[in-house]
Write a protein that holds these residues in place. Structure first.
Motif, PDB file in Angstrom:
ATOM      1  N   ARG A  52       0.844  -1.361   0.022  1.00  0.00           N
ATOM      2  CA  ARG A  52       0.005   0.047  -0.031  1.00  0.00           C
ATOM      3  C   ARG A  52       0.900   1.133  -0.028  1.00  0.00           C
ATOM      4  NH1 ARG A  52      -3.509  -0.821   5.156  1.00  0.00           N
ATOM      5  NH2 ARG A  52      -1.511  -1.331   5.649  1.00  0.00           N
ATOM      6  N   GLU A  53       2.108   0.975   0.816  1.00  0.00           N
ATOM      7  CA  GLU A  53       2.812   2.316   1.041  1.00  0.00           C
ATOM      8  C   GLU A  53       3.501   2.819  -0.176  1.00  0.00           C
ATOM      9  OE1 GLU A  53       4.025   5.545   3.323  1.00  0.00           O
ATOM     10  OE2 GLU A  53       2.481   3.991   3.622  1.00  0.00           O
ATOM     11  N   GLU A 114      -8.945   0.390  -0.243  1.00  0.00           N
ATOM     12  CA  GLU A 114      -7.897   0.330   0.827  1.00  0.00           C
ATOM     13  C   GLU A 114      -6.881   1.361   0.418  1.00  0.00           C
ATOM     14  OE1 GLU A 114      -4.843  -2.976   2.175  1.00  0.00           O
ATOM     15  OE2 GLU A 114      -6.201  -3.795   0.734  1.00  0.00           O
ATOM     16  N   ARG A 118      -5.639   4.702   2.794  1.00  0.00           N
ATOM     17  CA  ARG A 118      -4.274   4.873   3.159  1.00  0.00           C
ATOM     18  C   ARG A 118      -4.005   6.464   2.948  1.00  0.00           C
ATOM     19  NH1 ARG A 118       0.855   2.624   4.782  1.00  0.00           N
ATOM     20  NH2 ARG A 118      -0.441   0.801   5.112  1.00  0.00           N
ATOM     21  N   LYS A 122      -2.625   9.256   5.282  1.00  0.00           N
ATOM     22  CA  LYS A 122      -1.491  10.203   4.908  1.00  0.00           C
ATOM     23  C   LYS A 122      -1.757  11.574   5.102  1.00  0.00           C
ATOM     24  CE  LYS A 122       1.747   7.203   4.230  1.00  0.00           C
ATOM     25  NZ  LYS A 122       2.940   7.219   4.840  1.00  0.00           N
TER      26      LYS A 122
END
Length: 187
Positions: A52-53, A114, A118, A122
């Motif tokens: 995801r990052e 998802e 995120r 952030k």
């Protein structure tokens, strides 16, 4: 594998974006991302804690934001300080060569809850970083929170406009910040 080549994090992000577009976020693995980038799984995890990052730049934006606030002229007010930071981010992170990647990234984010989650986390972290950096400059807590919230909204507006145009991100951010600041005064 060509582990010695530069820009591993950027290569991983580009590979991830390609794969997310081709086969979907859910069906893409870290191993596939690393292989597409010509790197190893352990190299991936050196840069990102999870898949995801990979589309969120690690802590790069936070660091640029904090540096931009710290580097603002001493007499700048809170909103002007945030504008200075957003312009600095534009020079470093929102360059013309990143526009296509960013537009593609937004399309992938829009398609996956998802990743949208995120992104929201952030945004909250970036706003908190702005508050902390402003408070370190001596800005009172409530004023820092308001300036940071205005900055976060301006950032989001400027980013959307930047993807759609050929304009400079810093100029768009400053304009958006002026607009949201004026709109908040009318509330």
């Amino acid at each position: 594998m060509a582990r010695w080549q530069p820009n591993a994090a950027q290569r991983l992000a580009a590979a991830a974006l390609d794969l997310f577009e081709e086969q979907g976020y859910e069906r893409t693995t870290v191993i596939e991302i690393a292989q597409r980038a010509g790197l190893t799984k352990s190299t991936f995890f050196r840069y990102f804690p999870d898949k995801r990052e990979v589309l969120f730049g690690g802590g790069t934006m936070t660091a640029l934001l904090i540096e931009g606030i710290a580097a603002a002229p001493a007499g700048a007010g809170p909103v002007e300080t945030v504008a200075h930071a957003l312009e600095a981010i534009g020079r470093e992170a929102f360059t013309p060569d990143r526009r296509e990647f960013s537009a593609r990234r937004q399309a992938v984010l829009a398609a996956h809850s998802e990743l949208r989650e995120r992104e929201a986390l952030k945004e909250l972290a970036l706003t908190a970083a702005m508050v902390d950096a402003l408070e370190r400059r001596g800005v009172p807590a409530l004023t820092a929170r308001v300036a940071a919230q205005l900055g976060a909204l301006a950032w989001k507006i400027a980013y959307e406009r930047w993807i759609e145009s050929a304009d400079d991100f810093g100029a768009l951010a400053r304009r958006a910040l002026t607009e949201v600041h004026k709109a908040s005064a009318r509330c």
